[in-house]
Write an enzyme that holds these catalytic residues in place. Structure first.
Site, short mmCIF file in Angstrom:
data_model
loop_
_atom_site.label_atom_id
_atom_site.label_comp_id
_atom_site.label_asym_id
_atom_site.label_seq_id
_atom_site.Cartn_x
_atom_site.Cartn_y
_atom_site.Cartn_z
N ARG A 83 0.89 -1.39 0.04
CA ARG A 83 -0.33 -0.57 -0.27
C ARG A 83 1.00 0.79 -0.35
NH1 ARG A 83 -2.75 3.27 4.48
NH2 ARG A 83 -3.66 4.44 3.52
N HIS A 127 -2.92 10.96 1.04
CA HIS A 127 -2.62 10.78 1.99
C HIS A 127 -1.78 12.35 2.38
CE1 HIS A 127 -1.28 7.42 4.97
NE2 HIS A 127 -1.05 8.82 5.01
N GLU A 172 -7.83 8.51 5.79
CA GLU A 172 -7.76 8.98 7.43
C GLU A 172 -8.37 10.51 6.74
OE1 GLU A 172 -3.81 8.75 9.98
OE2 GLU A 172 -4.67 6.78 9.86
N ASN A 295 -8.09 1.68 9.76
CA ASN A 295 -6.51 1.58 10.44
C ASN A 295 -6.83 1.73 12.04
OD1 ASN A 295 -4.91 2.27 7.99
ND2 ASN A 295 -4.84 4.90 7.99
N TYR A 297 -4.47 2.63 16.17
CA TYR A 297 -3.23 2.46 16.77
C TYR A 297 -3.50 2.10 18.28
CZ TYR A 297 -0.41 3.79 12.45
OH TYR A 297 -0.19 3.50 10.87
N GLU A 357 -3.73 0.15 7.95
CA GLU A 357 -2.28 0.52 8.91
C GLU A 357 -2.66 -0.16 9.91
OE1 GLU A 357 -1.60 4.61 8.78
OE2 GLU A 357 -2.01 4.46 7.14
#
Ligand code: GBH
Length: 450
Positions: A83, A127, A172, A295, A297, A357
């Site tokens: 990606r 991005h 995002e 994504n 985290y 991600e």
């Protein structure tokens, strides 16, 4: 399908794709080459005080020149898919009008190089590197930017539509809205607080228009990548904290998923967008997609905001969990909860998920023997991959996992300090050194496949 129990996944579903992810501004460098125009991140990073230690993406990992070496690193990992993101200012330096063929040539070389190595290309169209002339005309506060984005998407698909396997419109959009336009800590550095809401709608409209443009030009598989942070009330028994967590969840998670999958805005934000949303917009935004990029985290802990605070929540520290090099709490269980929660909230309208991600930064250093012993990253990835496997066992349709990131790179406002890579990058020599996690990921995905 071979799969065994919780915490012991000897096999993910057949065809599950393992990959690594990067983004253009974070790795490419070569900002003035082959006709590239300036982006908001060039402007931001060159404004003193915005990025830590005055770092910028002028050289970054020099991937623009070193891509063949980077492709070899990917081949060595044995990944199924890569990606990357396409830099809009390379393709359309002014953000509209004239197309820069040399910019497209670069991505064509990259895509062909991936295909030669049997790696499936997953291209993100945006991005965060908005062409500066578009920002000067209002950026994502302006509805016109949505139409410019769709035009750019069609230009890229015209050239690469037959060879890119997965298209991701936006990365995002919540971060662009919140960190770029509301809090002002990412480009373009505007601190509009809740007045930044139109940037959510205009990005989503751009997404919907782009889905349509891509489909018209041979794109096979199209989706969007959202950032999700599970919202934890500081005190689960406190109603004001619960309300704060609910507001965070609506503004930072649901705001970017409900319109795409259900064609509606969350109740909390709908009134504020009344003047911004036009009649047909939600029909455009909810155009069917083939997958949702997720994504993850870390979770976020919320408390009731102070009286007259600018936001309906206050972010507070999570304690009692180990942390990454950036101080982010390591909570793999929240990853599984997030995936099950998406399935619960969206039910049958939830398309297949790709984890686009997931990863962590540590201050990884090269030891005298030339090795980088990043055991903490290995533990992080192992626990998070297991959480994904558990969610699959619980019925969530996850089709792939991309770790962030292939190599250390420009971590936005944090500059080059945090290292997220499986591969260490020496920013003096630009030398790449695979970390221990590189060999671990290679072996792990090989064993999970067989
Ligand atoms: C992703 O964002 C990005 O897609 C990727 O480019 C990035 O490199 C990666 O994560 C690692 O960070 O400025 O202290 O208030 C993840 C979501 C939201 C996390 C913004 C960092 C800024 C915290 N990011 N947040 S702060």
């Amino acid at each position: 399908e071979i799969r065994v129990g919780r915490g012991d996944h000897v096999g993910f579903p057949a065809g599950f794709q393992w990959g690594v992810a990067t983004a253009a501004y974070q790795i490419e460098g070569a900002v003035d080459e082959d006709g590239r125009g300036p982006s908001t991140w060039d402007t931001f990073a060159h404004t003193p005080g915005w990025v830590k230690d005055g770092h910028n993406g002028d050289v970054a990992c020099d991937h623009y020149h070193r891509w063949p070496e980077d492709l070899e690193l990917m081949a060595g990992l044995g990944i199924d898919s890569y990606r990357f993101s396409v830099a809009w200012p390379r393709v359309q330096p002014a953000g509209s009008g004239a197309v820069n063929a040399k910019g497209l040539d670069f991505y064509e070389r990259l895509v062909d190089g991936l295909l030669e190595r049997g790696i499936s290309p997953a291209a993100t169209l945006y991005h965060w590197d908005l062409p500066q002339p578009l920002e000067d005309a209002g950026g994502w506060m302006s509805r016109d930017t949505a139409y410019r984005f769709a035009e750019y998407a069609s230009i890229v698909a015209e050239r690469l539509g037959d060879r890119v396997d997965k298209w991701i419109t936006l990365n995002e959009p919540v971060v662009v809205m919140a960190y770029g336009y509301a809090f002002g800590v990412y480009a373009p550095g505007r601190a509009l607080m809740l007045d930044a809401l139109p940037t959510a709608h205009h990005q989503l409209l751009g997404h919907g228009l782009a889905v349509n443009a891509l489909r018209g030009r041979g794109a096979r598989t199209v989706g969007i990548t959202n950032h999700y942070s599970p919202a934890w009330p500081a005190d689960p028994a406190n109603a004001a904290d619960q309300a704060a967590a609910g507001a965070f969840d609506a503004l930072m998670n649901a705001l970017f998923t409900d319109p795409v999958l259900r064609g509606t805005y969350p109740d909390l934000v709908a009134p504020d967008l009344a003047g911004v949303v036009k009649d047909e917009d939600l029909a455009v935004i909810s155009a069917p997609i083939d997958f949702l990029g997720v994504n993850y985290y870390q979770p976020t802990r919320l408390a009731a905001p102070p009286q007259d605070g600018p936001l309906p929540f206050e972010i507070t520290e999570i304690e009692g969990h180990p942390v990454t090099g950036m101080g982010w709490p390591i909570v793999p269980a929240a990853f599984g909860d997030l995936l099950r929660g998406l399935r619960e909230r969206y039910g049958d309208v939830l398309p297949p998920i790709y984890i686009t991600e997931n990863g962590c930064s540590f201050p990884d250093e090269i030891a005298p023997g030339g090795t980088v012993d990043d055991t903490a990253r290995i533990e992080f990835l192992d626990a998070h991959i297991t959480a994904v496997g558990d969610a699959i066992d619980d019925g969530v349709d996850v089709r792939g996992y991309y770790t962030w990131s292939l190599m250390d790179n420009f971590e936005w406002a944090e500059g080059y300090g945090p290292r997220f890579g499986l591969v260490h990058v020496d920013y003096e020599t630009l030398r790449r050194t695979p970390k221990r996690s590189y060999a671990w990921y290679r072996d792990r995905i090989r064993s999970l496949r067989s």
